[in-house]
Design a protein around this motif. Sequence first.
Motif, PDB file in Angstrom:
ATOM      1  N   CYS A   6      -9.857   2.556  -3.366  1.00  0.00           N
ATOM      2  CA  CYS A   6      -8.672   2.608  -2.891  1.00  0.00           C
ATOM      3  C   CYS A   6      -7.638   1.740  -4.003  1.00  0.00           C
ATOM      4  N   TYR A   7      -6.589   2.476  -4.081  1.00  0.00           N
ATOM      5  CA  TYR A   7      -5.687   1.754  -5.127  1.00  0.00           C
ATOM      6  C   TYR A   7      -5.568   0.235  -4.748  1.00  0.00           C
ATOM      7  N   CYS A   8      -5.213   0.118  -3.386  1.00  0.00           N
ATOM      8  CA  CYS A   8      -5.121  -1.482  -2.951  1.00  0.00           C
ATOM      9  C   CYS A   8      -6.268  -2.071  -3.301  1.00  0.00           C
ATOM     10  N   CYS A   9      -7.384  -1.702  -3.550  1.00  0.00           N
ATOM     11  CA  CYS A   9      -8.616  -2.613  -3.858  1.00  0.00           C
ATOM     12  C   CYS A   9      -8.740  -2.945  -5.563  1.00  0.00           C
ATOM     13  N   ILE A  10      -8.052  -2.270  -6.293  1.00  0.00           N
ATOM     14  CA  ILE A  10      -8.220  -2.504  -7.676  1.00  0.00           C
ATOM     15  C   ILE A  10      -7.962  -3.842  -8.206  1.00  0.00           C
ATOM     16  N   PRO A  11      -8.611  -4.503  -8.973  1.00  0.00           N
ATOM     17  CA  PRO A  11      -8.279  -5.876  -9.293  1.00  0.00           C
ATOM     18  C   PRO A  11      -7.006  -5.800 -10.549  1.00  0.00           C
ATOM     19  N   ASN A  12      -6.102  -6.779 -10.273  1.00  0.00           N
ATOM     20  CA  ASN A  12      -5.148  -7.095 -11.281  1.00  0.00           C
ATOM     21  C   ASN A  12      -4.157  -6.009 -11.307  1.00  0.00           C
ATOM     22  N   PHE A  13      -3.913  -5.093 -10.097  1.00  0.00           N
ATOM     23  CA  PHE A  13      -3.175  -4.077  -9.689  1.00  0.00           C
ATOM     24  C   PHE A  13      -1.923  -4.748  -9.534  1.00  0.00           C
ATOM     25  N   PRO A  14      -0.700  -4.269 -10.096  1.00  0.00           N
ATOM     26  CA  PRO A  14       0.690  -4.839  -9.927  1.00  0.00           C
ATOM     27  C   PRO A  14       0.723  -5.179  -8.542  1.00  0.00           C
ATOM     28  N   ASN A  15       1.617  -6.249  -8.188  1.00  0.00           N
ATOM     29  CA  ASN A  15       1.695  -6.605  -6.705  1.00  0.00           C
ATOM     30  C   ASN A  15       2.451  -5.644  -6.049  1.00  0.00           C
ATOM     31  N   ILE A  16       3.662  -5.230  -6.666  1.00  0.00           N
ATOM     32  CA  ILE A  16       4.540  -4.186  -6.023  1.00  0.00           C
ATOM     33  C   ILE A  16       3.877  -2.896  -5.555  1.00  0.00           C
ATOM     34  N   ILE A  17       2.972  -2.576  -6.675  1.00  0.00           N
ATOM     35  CA  ILE A  17       2.311  -1.244  -6.243  1.00  0.00           C
ATOM     36  C   ILE A  17       1.163  -1.717  -4.947  1.00  0.00           C
ATOM     37  N   SER A  18       0.609  -2.845  -5.096  1.00  0.00           N
ATOM     38  CA  SER A  18      -0.375  -2.911  -3.829  1.00  0.00           C
ATOM     39  C   SER A  18       0.329  -3.047  -2.666  1.00  0.00           C
ATOM     40  N   TYR A  19       1.663  -3.740  -2.829  1.00  0.00           N
ATOM     41  CA  TYR A  19       2.402  -3.745  -1.507  1.00  0.00           C
ATOM     42  C   TYR A  19       2.885  -2.370  -0.935  1.00  0.00           C
ATOM     43  N   ILE A  20       3.047  -1.424  -1.906  1.00  0.00           N
ATOM     44  CA  ILE A  20       3.662  -0.159  -1.352  1.00  0.00           C
ATOM     45  C   ILE A  20       2.301   0.657  -0.710  1.00  0.00           C
ATOM     46  N   VAL A  21       1.344   0.353  -1.676  1.00  0.00           N
ATOM     47  CA  VAL A  21      -0.197   1.207  -0.839  1.00  0.00           C
ATOM     48  C   VAL A  21      -0.323   0.548   0.228  1.00  0.00           C
ATOM     49  N   LEU A  22      -0.349  -0.882   0.476  1.00  0.00           N
ATOM     50  CA  LEU A  22      -0.943  -1.401   1.906  1.00  0.00           C
ATOM     51  C   LEU A  22      -0.051  -1.208   2.909  1.00  0.00           C
ATOM     52  N   THR A  23       1.473  -0.923   2.593  1.00  0.00           N
ATOM     53  CA  THR A  23       2.259  -0.711   3.736  1.00  0.00           C
ATOM     54  C   THR A  23       2.370   1.060   4.024  1.00  0.00           C
ATOM     55  N   SER A  24       1.347   1.743   3.431  1.00  0.00           N
ATOM     56  CA  SER A  24       1.539   3.083   3.839  1.00  0.00           C
ATOM     57  C   SER A  24       0.014   3.393   4.506  1.00  0.00           C
ATOM     58  N   PRO A  25       0.012   4.143   5.299  1.00  0.00           N
ATOM     59  CA  PRO A  25      -0.905   4.524   6.021  1.00  0.00           C
ATOM     60  C   PRO A  25      -2.215   5.616   5.460  1.00  0.00           C
ATOM     61  N   VAL A  26      -1.686   5.939   3.922  1.00  0.00           N
ATOM     62  CA  VAL A  26      -2.520   6.698   3.399  1.00  0.00           C
ATOM     63  C   VAL A  26      -3.863   6.136   2.866  1.00  0.00           C
ATOM     64  N   CYS A  27      -3.750   4.980   2.384  1.00  0.00           N
ATOM     65  CA  CYS A  27      -4.945   3.913   2.206  1.00  0.00           C
ATOM     66  C   CYS A  27      -5.930   3.926   3.113  1.00  0.00           C
ATOM     67  N   PHE A  28      -5.490   3.784   4.400  1.00  0.00           N
ATOM     68  CA  PHE A  28      -6.462   3.510   5.494  1.00  0.00           C
ATOM     69  C   PHE A  28      -6.985   5.084   5.828  1.00  0.00           C
ATOM     70  N   ARG A  29      -6.406   6.040   5.849  1.00  0.00           N
ATOM     71  CA  ARG A  29      -6.891   7.204   5.867  1.00  0.00           C
ATOM     72  C   ARG A  29      -7.919   7.664   4.873  1.00  0.00           C
ATOM     73  N   THR A  30      -7.466   7.246   3.608  1.00  0.00           N
ATOM     74  CA  THR A  30      -8.346   7.850   2.656  1.00  0.00           C
ATOM     75  C   THR A  30      -9.808   6.993   2.754  1.00  0.00           C
ATOM     76  N   CYS A  31      -9.694   5.658   3.019  1.00  0.00           N
ATOM     77  CA  CYS A  31     -10.794   4.710   3.377  1.00  0.00           C
ATOM     78  C   CYS A  31     -11.701   5.389   4.357  1.00  0.00           C
ATOM     79  N   VAL A  32     -11.084   5.861   5.519  1.00  0.00           N
ATOM     80  CA  VAL A  32     -12.029   6.426   6.653  1.00  0.00           C
ATOM     81  C   VAL A  32     -12.746   7.851   6.184  1.00  0.00           C
ATOM     82  N   GLU A  33     -11.859   8.395   5.575  1.00  0.00           N
ATOM     83  CA  GLU A  33     -12.371   9.768   5.238  1.00  0.00           C
ATOM     84  C   GLU A  33     -13.665   9.648   4.008  1.00  0.00           C
TER      85      GLU A  33
END
Length: 341
Positions: A6-33
């Motif tokens: 999941c993009y939110c799990c990539i080390p050193n990923f820019p904080n702003i992108i991590s914030y966007i991903v973590l506030t989106s339900p897409v990350c959770f759905r992708t993880c479950v699938e």
Amino acid sequence: MFHVVCYCCIPNFPNIISYIVLTSPVCFRTCVEQCEKTGNVGDISIPHCLFSSSSDEAVNNTWYMQEPLYLQWKQLNCKSDCCYHCMIQRESEREALGLSPVKYHGKWPFKRIFVFQEPASAALSAFNLMMHFVGWLSFFVLVNYKLPLRPHSKRTYYEYTGLWHIYGLLSMNAWFWSTIFHTRDFEMTEKLDYSSAVALLGYSLILSLLRTFDVKDEATRVMFAAPILAFVTTHILFLNFYQLDYGWNMKVCVVMGIIQLLAWAIWAGMKRHPHRFKLWTVVFGAAIAMLLEIYDFSPYGGYVDAHALWHATTIPLTYLWWSFIKSDAEYRTAMLVKKAK
């Protein structure tokens, strides 16, 4: 074998992108699938995903490749475990970024203990069940064995004995299903919990009006109860077969609760009931506790939320409530025995 990425799990990923991903339900759905496909969430392996969850596949598979029946009954399966571990992983990542918890499918993220999805609420519900059982049993012993009975019919003098027995049974039923629901939350247990709670509140409203208006005639009792019973039945059918609308159900329950609290409080003052201070304490405590149901907040430490605190406050109130019921029975019985003499 590949792991959930999941993009939110990539080390050193820019904080702003991590914030966007973590506030989106897409990350959770992708993880479950991906978890359902691989049986893994990061370093965690999901044993249930080794078994077939599809009924079509289960028919073709040998018996040892099918999930045990007791696990199927408890709804511990690949999808539920994937949802849980993905939720916990996502919340850990959100916490690291300083973000507050979010709800998943309308529910706060709780940390499980064994099979208990909401351990604090489940334990407190069981305690409330026990308190109602003890209260009802002591009331039963009081009116049938300690207080005098009518000489000819051998029935109790207290005119509301049967109504309080029904109340006790409905209370124990409601707290039983509350315990089950907070242990394992799926569609059937949720509907049984909500239906039982609404039935108890509706009956409590009827009982409060019958007692406060001092209704003893059976025909008049039916007239009082019929419209409320019709509304409560319709509402339960609506929740079970049309839409489980949490917002609408909360409004209905709050209105029914406020009406009966006001009825009890006003009646106790007007009648100058000798045990009115007990009743006023219960009314005031219930009103405060109701705010915990309205004011919702995320679980502290992943275990205790506003709903769990509401369960905690009802334990001492239940003891005091049954104490008032028994005092009312003693008071009415003494009055009626005195009149009979």
